[in-house]
Write a protein that holds these residues in place. Structure first.
Motif, PDB file in Angstrom:
ATOM      1  N   ASP A 101      43.156  46.913  33.154  1.00 47.65           N
ATOM      2  CA  ASP A 101      42.214  45.826  32.902  1.00 47.65           C
ATOM      3  C   ASP A 101      40.963  46.097  33.739  1.00 47.65           C
ATOM      4  O   ASP A 101      40.888  45.716  34.904  1.00 47.65           O
ATOM      5  N   PHE A 102      39.990  46.776  33.122  1.00 45.42           N
ATOM      6  CA  PHE A 102      38.802  47.152  33.880  1.00 45.42           C
ATOM      7  C   PHE A 102      37.877  45.962  34.128  1.00 45.42           C
ATOM      8  O   PHE A 102      37.043  46.015  35.030  1.00 45.42           O
ATOM      9  N   TYR A 103      38.020  44.900  33.361  1.00 46.53           N
ATOM     10  CA  TYR A 103      37.230  43.706  33.677  1.00 46.53           C
ATOM     11  C   TYR A 103      37.717  43.104  34.992  1.00 46.53           C
ATOM     12  O   TYR A 103      36.916  42.624  35.798  1.00 46.53           O
ATOM     13  N   ALA A 104      39.025  43.165  35.230  1.00 43.32           N
ATOM     14  CA  ALA A 104      39.559  42.728  36.517  1.00 43.32           C
ATOM     15  C   ALA A 104      39.077  43.658  37.631  1.00 43.32           C
ATOM     16  O   ALA A 104      38.734  43.208  38.733  1.00 43.32           O
ATOM     17  N   VAL A 109      35.257  44.735  42.257  1.00 40.50           N
ATOM     18  CA  VAL A 109      34.088  45.384  42.860  1.00 40.50           C
ATOM     19  C   VAL A 109      33.059  44.327  43.255  1.00 40.50           C
ATOM     20  O   VAL A 109      32.532  44.327  44.371  1.00 40.50           O
ATOM     21  N   ARG A 110      32.771  43.413  42.320  1.00 45.28           N
ATOM     22  CA  ARG A 110      31.783  42.354  42.593  1.00 45.28           C
ATOM     23  C   ARG A 110      32.205  41.510  43.789  1.00 45.28           C
ATOM     24  O   ARG A 110      31.391  41.237  44.692  1.00 45.28           O
ATOM     25  N   SER A 111      33.463  41.080  43.819  1.00 42.56           N
ATOM     26  CA  SER A 111      33.913  40.194  44.896  1.00 42.56           C
ATOM     27  C   SER A 111      33.893  40.912  46.249  1.00 42.56           C
ATOM     28  O   SER A 111      33.573  40.296  47.279  1.00 42.56           O
ATOM     29  N   GLU A 112      34.208  42.201  46.273  1.00 48.10           N
ATOM     30  CA  GLU A 112      34.187  42.930  47.537  1.00 48.10           C
ATOM     31  C   GLU A 112      32.758  43.147  48.029  1.00 48.10           C
ATOM     32  O   GLU A 112      32.489  43.102  49.229  1.00 48.10           O
TER      33      GLU A 112
END
Length: 204
Positions: A101-104, A109-112
């Protein structure tokens, strides 16, 4: 070790990633190669135990070459984000979990980046292409493409992290880009252009 030329013929693409298979076919088939994927040949996917793109590319190509008795090509690639110290790097696919699930993974990446209050969103895609013959001979070529990340993800024309990656000089993501245009500038294309030096064909 003396460099070896790869002559047109059947070539095993040692990957179970359908997006990668499509890109490899687009690169090799116009040059007279017949690309057969690990999916078509029902090959097992070996565990990636090396600590570099090159190491994992060789590992996968070697397993396919030994299993089929044909030259095998493997691409190990991933996204390296500057502010995350090169992560997810060789673990790019594993960040997507199982089933993939690359959206996950893109959300991770965004959250980190947000957790680090990062202002540097530069990143690059890295690719190592390895060709291994059944007798164990190896050739490896590395390429990359630099750019930056943008959120939220945009486009559904690529795969993996393509919807958040904007290459240098571009305004749209790889996920929005025409596939032929992306293939011409991608990290895989960069590595392939270096690999052309060992392709024994008059079409190069």
């Amino acid at each position: 070790m003396t460099q070896r030329f790869l002559e047109p013929g059947e070539l095993v693409a040692a990957t179970h990633n359908k997006g990668k298979v499509k890109e490899l076919k687009a690169l090799f088939e116009p040059l007279g190669f017949v690309v057969r994927s690990a999916i078509e040949l029902d090959l097992e996917e070996p565990e990636e135990t090396e600590d570099s793109f090159t190491g994992n590319a060789i590992l996968k190509a070697k397993a396919a070459a030994l299993a089929t008795g044909r030259p095998a090509l493997s691409d190990d690639s991933g996204l390296a984000v500057t502010a995350l110290d090169g992560a997810p790097g060789i673990y790019s696919a594993r960040w997507a979990g199982e089933p993939r699930d690359f959206y996950a993974a893109m959300e991770k990446v965004r959250s980190e980046l947000e957790a680090k209050s990062a202002t540097d969103y530069s990143a690059r895609f890295v690719c190592a292409l390895a060709i291994v013959w059944p007798d164990g001979h190896e050739e490896v070529f590395e390429g990359d493409v630099k750019g930056h990340l943008e959120f939220p993800p945009r486009g559904d024309r690529g795969f993996g992290y393509d919807p958040i990656f904007v290459a240098e000089g571009e305004t749209i993501t790889f996920g929005e880009m025409d596939p032929d245009r992306k293939h011409a500038m991608s990290h895989r294309a960069d590595a392939f252009n270096k690999l052309k030096a060992v392709l024994k064909t008059d079409k190069v």
